[in-house]
Every structure is written in structure tokens, then in C-alpha cells.
Design an enzyme around this catalytic site. Structure first.
Site, PDB file in Angstrom:
ATOM      1  N   ASP A   1       0.831  -1.203   0.000  1.00 26.95           N
ATOM      2  CA  ASP A   1       0.000   0.000   0.000  1.00 26.95           C
ATOM      3  C   ASP A   1       0.866   1.254   0.000  1.00 26.95           C
ATOM      4  O   ASP A   1       0.460   2.284  -0.542  1.00 26.95           O
ATOM      5  CB  ASP A   1      -0.934  -0.015   1.214  1.00 26.95           C
ATOM      6  CG  ASP A   1      -1.858  -1.211   1.153  1.00 26.95           C
ATOM      7  OD1 ASP A   1      -2.628  -1.310   0.187  1.00 26.95           O
ATOM      8  OD2 ASP A   1      -1.779  -2.080   2.042  1.00 26.95           O
TER       9      ASP A   1
ATOM     10  N   LYS B   1       1.440  -2.495   4.516  1.00 29.07           N
ATOM     11  CA  LYS B   1       0.671  -3.514   3.811  1.00 29.07           C
ATOM     12  C   LYS B   1      -0.582  -3.844   4.625  1.00 29.07           C
ATOM     13  O   LYS B   1      -0.698  -3.478   5.779  1.00 29.07           O
ATOM     14  CB  LYS B   1       1.522  -4.789   3.614  1.00 29.07           C
ATOM     15  CG  LYS B   1       2.571  -4.596   2.502  1.00 29.07           C
ATOM     16  CD  LYS B   1       3.360  -5.860   2.199  1.00 29.07           C
ATOM     17  CE  LYS B   1       2.558  -7.086   1.902  1.00 29.07           C
ATOM     18  NZ  LYS B   1       1.570  -6.929   0.802  1.00 29.07           N
TER      19      LYS B   1
ATOM     20  N   GLU C   1       0.863 -12.612   4.769  1.00 32.42           N
ATOM     21  CA  GLU C   1       1.881 -11.998   3.905  1.00 32.42           C
ATOM     22  C   GLU C   1       3.201 -11.858   4.653  1.00 32.42           C
ATOM     23  O   GLU C   1       4.276 -12.113   4.106  1.00 32.42           O
ATOM     24  CB  GLU C   1       1.407 -10.625   3.424  1.00 32.42           C
ATOM     25  CG  GLU C   1       0.298 -10.711   2.379  1.00 32.42           C
ATOM     26  CD  GLU C   1      -0.312  -9.375   2.026  1.00 32.42           C
ATOM     27  OE1 GLU C   1      -0.880  -9.268   0.935  1.00 32.42           O
ATOM     28  OE2 GLU C   1      -0.239  -8.431   2.837  1.00 32.42           O
TER      29      GLU C   1
END
Ligand code: 5RP
Length: 240
Positions: A86, A96, A105
Site C-alpha cells: 500500500d 501492507k 503476507e
């Protein structure tokens, strides 16, 4: 060109880091999905890889495209993970979790020898924090957890609205791990390391969307072309 084209351009560039026989982590989100699409073409053409997805959405996409899949338990050490972000600063510090997959992730990225982050240029920032920082929290004791987060974040210089994320159905968003997400609009995060250290003290907070010292390479595509950023102390650079 649109941001979709730039995402695809960054994803195509990341394919250059993939070698036959690799164990790969597959990220989550619209940019990572483009990498999965392109990887599938290579697999159809004969590339041999085995992939660990970071979300059920990515698992479904990769499975539908015929990409060989495995779990992280079957392959606890991966060669390479390719994921989106992001926000990404010059030191490859990331925010993120916009897609809600930050916990898996981070687990997959940290289990990988190399992490390549792909993004369009809108994600490239000088300072992290314009994008609200996602935090994955357990449902139990949420109000107490949020209270602690507010206090610890303030101690490290971050204040702002903290909102429980809701899904399209209006109910609190539930991650693949059965948890919720708090989105923290702190504005500029002057000291991401201090905030990260502080957040680790909150028991109900499973993981934060701050990815610090995890990415090895950033591939950013935009109107000025493709920019490749490398982490300072990565041994990846020596090998490339
Ligand atoms: C999901 C993520 C994504 O990588 C991040 O949200 C970027 O997504 P997109 O590529 O769709 O902009 O962290 O948890």
C-alpha cells in the site's frame, strides 16, 4: 497508460527474478494478482515452480490457473516472494494490509530468502502514513486492545482515528485467520521502527502492516518508467 498497466509492468519485471525449480510465495491484492496471471503463463509454457499463497483469494486464483500449490508447512523456507504494497518508502519500508492479508503476507515474506515488492508509482512515498496502517487484532477484548494501541502509538508519536474495518456486508471484516482489522489514520509516521516496537507490546494485536527490513527489492512502475529500489544491506544485490 493506467495504474493497471503499471501494475502489470511491475509484475512482468518481477518475473525476471523467478528461476526454474523455485519455491515461491504469492502475494495478495490487485498487483500481486497480475504477477500470478503472468506466472501462470510461464507455468503453462513449462516453468517448474511450487507456490505458497498468502491468502485464500490468491490460492483460488492460482489454483484456477493451474499453478502448483503447497503449504508453508510443506515448504517452510521459500526462495522468493513477490507481493504488492500500500505504501513503500525509499528504504523499502512498507505499509501492507489494505487487502487484509497482512499476517499471512508477513509470515510468508519472512520465510523467504528474497522478497520483491511490486507497485505502481502511487504507492511510492517519502514518508509512510498517508495510507491508514492496518493492524490485525483478535476479536476477544477488542476494546481493551484498541485502548492499548492508542496509548502505545501516542507514546511513539502517532495519534489519529482508529477504525474497525467493515466488509461489504456491513459486518466487521474477518481475515483468513478469523481476526479483525483496525485501520489507523496516524498521518505521517516519523519513526516507523519506534511505532513497530511499541505495537509489539499489545497482546491482542497479532501483527501490524508495517513491514520493516523485510523487502529486498522494490519494483515501481509509473509514467516515468520502471524504478528498481534495493534494500541497503541485502545480500540479494551481490548475487544479481
Ligand atoms: C494485501 C496487501 C496488498 O499487497 C496491498 O493492499 C496492495 O494491494 P493492491 O496491489 O491491490 O494495491 O497488503 O493485504
Amino acid at each position: 497508460m493506467s495504474s493497471d498497466d503499471w501494475k502489470r509492468q511491475a509484475a512482468a519485471e518481477a518475473l525476471k527474478y523467478v528461476e526454474d525449480g523455485m519455491k515461491l510465495g504469492l502475494g495478495t491484492g490487485s498487483t500481486a494478482a497480475k504477477f500470478v496471471d503472468l506466472l501462470a503463463d510461464k507455468v503453462k509454457a513449462g516453468l517448474k515452480v511450487v507456490c505458497v499463497p498468502t491468502s485464500e483469494a490468491t490460492r483460488a486464483q492460482a489454483a484456477a490457473l493451474g499453478i502448483p500449490l503447497a503449504t508453508l508447512d510443506e515448504h517452510p523456507a521459500l526462495d522468493l516472494t513477490v507481493d504488492g504494497a500500500d505504501e513503500m518508502d525509499e528504504e523499502l519500508r512498507l505499509i501492507k494490509g489494505g487487502g487484509g492479508a497482512l499476517l499471512r503476507e508477513k509470515i510468508v515474506a519472512v520465510a523467504s530468502e528474497r522478497v520483491v515488492i511490486i507497485a505502481d508509482s502511487s504507492k511510492r512515498v517519502d514518508l509512510l502514513g498517508r495510507f491508514p496502517l492496518p493492524l490485525e487484532v483478535v476479536p476477544f477484548g477488542l476494546a481493551a486492545t484498541q485502548r492499548l494501541i492508542t496509548g502505545f502509538a501516542a507514546d511513539s508519536g502517532c495519534e489519529g482515528d482508529i477504525k474497525l474495518r467493515h466488509g461489504a456486508n456491513g459486518a466487521p471484516y474477518v481475515t483468513d485467520n478469523g481476526n479483525h482489522i483496525l485501520d489507523c489514520s496516524f498521518g505521517v509516521i516519523d519513526d516507523p521502527e519506534a511505532l513497530d516496537d511499541a505495537l509489539k507490546l499489545v497482546p491482542g494485536l497479532v501483527e501490524s502492516g508495517l513491514f520493516l527490513g523485510i523487502a529486498d527489492v522494490g519494483i515501481v512502475a509509473g509514467p516515468k518508467g520502471v524504478e528498481i529500489l534495493s534494500a541497503v544491506e541485502s545480500d540479494f544485490d551481490e548475487e544479481m
